[in-house]
Design a protein around this motif. Structure first.
Motif, mmCIF file in Angstrom:
data_model
loop_
_atom_site.group_PDB
_atom_site.id
_atom_site.type_symbol
_atom_site.label_atom_id
_atom_site.label_comp_id
_atom_site.label_asym_id
_atom_site.label_seq_id
_atom_site.Cartn_x
_atom_site.Cartn_y
_atom_site.Cartn_z
ATOM 1 N N PRO A 41 50.669 56.128 60.751
ATOM 2 C CA PRO A 41 51.477 56.617 61.868
ATOM 3 C C PRO A 41 50.672 56.719 63.152
ATOM 4 O O PRO A 41 49.571 57.273 63.169
ATOM 5 N N GLY A 42 51.217 56.149 64.223
ATOM 6 C CA GLY A 42 50.567 56.217 65.517
ATOM 7 C C GLY A 42 49.387 55.287 65.699
ATOM 8 O O GLY A 42 48.703 55.341 66.731
ATOM 9 N N LYS A 43 49.134 54.431 64.714
ATOM 10 C CA LYS A 43 47.995 53.512 64.800
ATOM 11 C C LYS A 43 48.463 52.062 64.700
ATOM 12 O O LYS A 43 49.564 51.784 64.233
ATOM 13 N N GLU A 44 47.604 51.166 65.145
ATOM 14 C CA GLU A 44 47.917 49.747 65.050
ATOM 15 C C GLU A 44 47.744 49.261 63.609
ATOM 16 O O GLU A 44 46.989 49.844 62.824
ATOM 17 N N ALA A 89 48.978 55.154 54.567
ATOM 18 C CA ALA A 89 49.572 54.170 55.472
ATOM 19 C C ALA A 89 50.672 53.421 54.735
ATOM 20 O O ALA A 89 50.810 53.537 53.514
ATOM 21 N N VAL A 90 51.426 52.641 55.492
ATOM 22 C CA VAL A 90 52.293 51.637 54.889
ATOM 23 C C VAL A 90 51.460 50.368 54.732
ATOM 24 O O VAL A 90 50.823 49.921 55.684
ATOM 25 N N THR A 108 46.359 40.164 63.025
ATOM 26 C CA THR A 108 47.742 40.225 62.568
ATOM 27 C C THR A 108 48.611 39.144 63.197
ATOM 28 O O THR A 108 49.569 38.674 62.579
ATOM 29 N N LEU A 109 48.287 38.732 64.436
ATOM 30 C CA LEU A 109 49.156 37.792 65.144
ATOM 31 C C LEU A 109 49.223 36.420 64.477
ATOM 32 O O LEU A 109 50.168 35.658 64.710
ATOM 33 N N ARG A 110 48.249 36.068 63.671
ATOM 34 C CA ARG A 110 48.255 34.740 63.056
ATOM 35 C C ARG A 110 49.200 34.646 61.869
ATOM 36 O O ARG A 110 49.506 33.558 61.407
ATOM 37 N N TYR A 111 49.675 35.780 61.366
ATOM 38 C CA TYR A 111 50.495 35.776 60.159
ATOM 39 C C TYR A 111 51.974 35.684 60.508
ATOM 40 O O TYR A 111 52.479 36.426 61.350
ATOM 41 N N ASP A 112 52.662 34.786 59.850
ATOM 42 C CA ASP A 112 54.066 34.520 60.158
ATOM 43 C C ASP A 112 55.032 35.232 59.211
ATOM 44 O O ASP A 112 56.169 35.506 59.596
#
Length: 124
Positions: A41-44, A89-90, A108-112
């Protein structure tokens, strides 16, 4: 259609263990790199581990978590031992349909393709 489904989360006491599963449909997991991520929560969202021909771990889980794969079940596992409250975390699994994790596996951006996530809570 590619679909990833996580399971195995729950409530565990500090020092305990859980094993998360990521089961795929629409792709063969042993052919592609699969990453595990988590978001508190509240984190990237942050990278936890990745498996291809090699395995990779974040510094925060190295020595406590183990990633593995069962090709017959088309499933990737994350065995989590010596859990700490900060592991709460989730947890998500993801793939970008490439063969290798590579040294930027945590981005994370590379994962589709992402699963829906499973909640892990470490608390006494």
């Amino acid at each position: 259609q590619v679909q990833l489904v996580e399971s195995g989360g729950g409530l565990v006491q500090p020092g305990g263990s859980l094993r998360l599963s990521c089961t795929a449909s629409g792709l063969t997991l042993d052919y592609y790199a699969i990453g595990w991520f988590r978001q508190a929560p509240g984190k990237e969202r942050e990278g936890v581990s990745c498996i291809s021909s090699s395995t990779y771990y974040s510094d925060s889980v190295k020595g406590r978590f183990t990633i593995s794969r069962d090709n017959a079940k088309n499933t990737v596992y994350l065995q989590m031992n010596s859990l700490k409250p900060e592991d709460t975390a989730v947890y998500y699994c993801a793939t970008d349909m490439v063969r290798t994790c590579g040294y930027r596996w945590y981005q994370t951006l590379r994962y589709d393709y992402w699963g829906q996530g499973t909640q892990v809570t470490v608390s006494s």
